[in-house]
Design a protein around this motif. Structure first.
Motif, PDB file in Angstrom:
ATOM      1  N   ASP A  22       0.825  -1.212   0.000  1.00  0.00           N
ATOM      2  CA  ASP A  22       0.000   0.000   0.000  1.00  0.00           C
ATOM      3  C   ASP A  22       0.855   1.256   0.000  1.00  0.00           C
ATOM      4  OD1 ASP A  22      -2.131  -1.714   0.103  1.00  0.00           O
ATOM      5  OD2 ASP A  22      -2.992  -0.912   1.948  1.00  0.00           O
ATOM      6  N   ALA A  25       2.433   1.690  -3.402  1.00  0.00           N
ATOM      7  CA  ALA A  25       1.440   2.145  -4.371  1.00  0.00           C
ATOM      8  C   ALA A  25       1.161   3.631  -4.226  1.00  0.00           C
ATOM      9  CB  ALA A  25       0.145   1.352  -4.201  1.00  0.00           C
ATOM     10  N   ARG A  59      -7.009  -4.512  -3.824  1.00  0.00           N
ATOM     11  CA  ARG A  59      -5.590  -4.484  -4.179  1.00  0.00           C
ATOM     12  C   ARG A  59      -5.297  -5.399  -5.367  1.00  0.00           C
ATOM     13  NH1 ARG A  59      -6.908  -3.005   0.426  1.00  0.00           N
ATOM     14  NH2 ARG A  59      -5.677  -1.514   1.638  1.00  0.00           N
ATOM     15  N   ARG A 110       2.875  -8.532  -5.108  1.00  0.00           N
ATOM     16  CA  ARG A 110       2.321  -7.193  -5.327  1.00  0.00           C
ATOM     17  C   ARG A 110       3.258  -6.118  -4.785  1.00  0.00           C
ATOM     18  NH1 ARG A 110      -0.825  -3.893  -1.601  1.00  0.00           N
ATOM     19  NH2 ARG A 110      -1.828  -2.196  -2.754  1.00  0.00           N
ATOM     20  N   ALA A 300      -4.221  -2.049   6.426  1.00  0.00           N
ATOM     21  CA  ALA A 300      -5.015  -1.227   5.511  1.00  0.00           C
ATOM     22  C   ALA A 300      -5.366   0.114   6.140  1.00  0.00           C
ATOM     23  CB  ALA A 300      -6.283  -1.976   5.112  1.00  0.00           C
ATOM     24  N   ARG A 421      -8.154   0.350  -6.169  1.00  0.00           N
ATOM     25  CA  ARG A 421      -6.823  -0.212  -6.420  1.00  0.00           C
ATOM     26  C   ARG A 421      -5.777   0.859  -6.674  1.00  0.00           C
ATOM     27  NH1 ARG A 421      -8.914  -5.377 -10.111  1.00  0.00           N
ATOM     28  NH2 ARG A 421     -10.072  -6.351  -8.380  1.00  0.00           N
ATOM     29  N   CYS A 423      -5.205   3.053  -4.600  1.00  0.00           N
ATOM     30  CA  CYS A 423      -4.766   3.403  -3.239  1.00  0.00           C
ATOM     31  C   CYS A 423      -4.941   4.889  -2.962  1.00  0.00           C
ATOM     32  CB  CYS A 423      -3.322   2.964  -3.002  1.00  0.00           C
ATOM     33  SG  CYS A 423      -3.162   1.170  -2.822  1.00  0.00           S
TER      34      CYS A 423
END
Length: 493
Positions: A22, A25, A59, A110, A300, A421, A423
């Protein structure tokens, strides 16, 4: 000079990897330090609940994980009652059984694809912080120390967290259940669904892992041995036969271990520039399979806050919201899972029968059963909202259908969770988009016929920051400034 990054994370388990992905991103430089040199094929966590699957969907990795797991449409309650998960208002109306290493694999792929640096064989031996950042001493594989420097440090390194101990975070609580036996085995009679039962002598739980192996969790009331004591498969077989009437022909264990269930939580998740997440911050009974799920939800919640502070458009006080929102959830999980475990251990025939009857009655009432299922799977989690705000504020955002071709920065998104997605915050609006917060938010339009409020500002973690029943331009600008910082004249990414 020490190696520097904006955020350091200690621990490359699911919590640390979710957080790293996260942050990466969101354009934050992040390094994950992991003591292990290889990913283990042995794991304790294997249940992924609906809310966690929604977060993974936001995600882009949920479908890959689901493809390799086992979907369970009913959740065992006390006795023989079951909760029907197929009624859940989610794209994922089930519990997914999959080994923790599978979850770690999709999250690691990821995170690294987004630019996170995951360093294996990095044994953290010291942590110091000052007004400007945090210094971490790392012992490399060849035994030589190295110092790494970051603006913020997150300890996601489990129950025995080095970060927590180094900074002196208290970890109050108690040992709840000693000498619990774990085994990953093959079965001569494979099980398609989890089975569990408690008897006077103890308890046993057997569940498929989705990869040909089965997890057995067993506890023998008469054999309370230290966690260091050797464990033989026959010990697991014996109590499993007593509790379930059969051991299903278990054989060829790849893992045998004892562990102690603790109920503990740090009073504060943050100390200056150091924060804790997952098992480093809270541990509890395995009943209900909440551990990994709670840690991923911690990640998250923390990631977008930390990214906003590091990127400079939010004050450091935004990080205090992590404590305010997640600490009560952790406390509730500890309480509820402990209560479930203690109820399962009741060995009075009268009380056991009464609990079974109550569970059946609750499961037979759809409104009650639906609330229980939403709570068990995380869909009922919500965060406190200021007085007088829209009823949706603080609640989980439903995966709304979006108007095709409407909005900016969403690519081909047709659902809200696809738009998440990026973020970033997502403004769901039927009205022309508001400019000035590019790089922090994207605007989308709901599909025709949607029952969503006229304006809906969704946080990157999938919770509703602000909503309005009709178009109020001034209120919208105030909300955007509150959550996204000052309006910018020049778009940035």
């Amino acid at each position: 000079m020490p190696e520097a990054t904006e955020v350091l994370i200690v621990g490359a388990g699911p919590t640390g990897l979710m957080l790293a992905g996260d942050l990466a991103a969101a354009g934050v430089s992040v390094t994950v330090l992991e003591r292990r040199t290889e990913r283990s094929q042995l794991t304790r966590a294997f249940a992924v609940h609906a809310r966690t699957l929604e977060l993974l969907d936001a995600r882009g990795v949920a479908d890959e994980l689901v493809a390799g797991g086992v979907q369970i449409g009913k959740l065992q309650m006390i006795g023989d009652a079951q909760l029907d998960l197929r009624r859940l208002p989610s794209r994922f109306p089930y519990m997914l059984l999959t080994p923790q290493y599978a979850t770690e694999a999709v999250l690691a792929k990821r995170a690294e694809a987004l630019g996170a640096d995951v360093v294996a064989g990095a044994d953290v031996t010291g942590v110091e912080q000052d007004a400007d950042g945090v210094s971490v001493t790392v012992c490399r594989a060849d035994g030589t120390p190295r110092t790494r420097r970051a603006g913020y440090l997150v300890g996601a390194d489990g129950m025995n967290s080095v970060v927590r101990r180094a900074l002196g975070f208290p970890f109050p609580g108690r040992a709840a259940l000693r000498s619990v036996m774990l085994a990953d085995v093959r079965l001569a009679v494979p099980q398609a669904m989890p089975v569990a039962n408690a008897v006077r002598e103890g308890i046993a739980f057997v569940s498929p892992l989705g990869d040909g192996w089965h997890r057995v969790v067993a506890w023998d009331r008469g054999k309370q041995l230290p966690v260091e004591a050797p464990l033989d498969l026959e010990d697991v077989r014996t109590i499993t036969r007593k509790a379930l009437g059969t051991d299903f022909g278990m054989h060829d264990p790849r893992w045998l271990s004892r562990f102690q269930t603790d109920e503990r939580q740090v009073p504060r998740y943050r100390l200056g520039r150091v924060l804790l997440a997952g098992d480093a911050a809270h541990v509890h009974s395995p009943a209900g399979g909440q551990g990994m799920n709670t840690g991923l939800q911690d990640a998250a919640n923390l990631a977008w806050r930390l990214a906003a502070v590091v990127r400079g458009w939010a004050p450091e006080g935004l990080l205090d919201g992590y404590q305010a929102e997640r600490h009560p959830i952790g406390r509730e999980v500890i309480r509820d899972s402990g209560r479930m475990m203690r109820l399962a251990l009741i060995h009075s025939p009268v009380l056991s029968t009464a609990m079974n009857l109550l569970s059946r009655a609750a499961a037979a009432l759809p409104p009650v059963a639906d609330r229980m299922a939403a709570k068990a799977t995380g869909l009922a989690i919500s965060y406190p909202a200021p007085s007088g705000t829209h009823p949706s504020t603080g609640r989980r955002a439903p995966d709304l259908e979006l108007a095709q071709g409407a909005g900016t920065g969403t690519g081909s998104a047709t659902r809200l969770y696809e738009a998440l997605r990026a973020c970033r915050f997502v403004l769901v609006s039927r009205f022309p988009e508001v400019t000035g917060w590019e790089g922090r938010a994207i605007t989308v339009a709901p599909a025709a016929g949607s029952k969503a409020p006229a304006l809906l500002l969704v946080r990157p973690d999938g919770y509703i920051a602000w909503a309005a029943g009709d178009h109020d331009h001034d209120a919208l600008l105030t909300a955007l400034t509150t959550w996204l910082g000052p309006r910018q004249d020049v778009a940035s990414t």
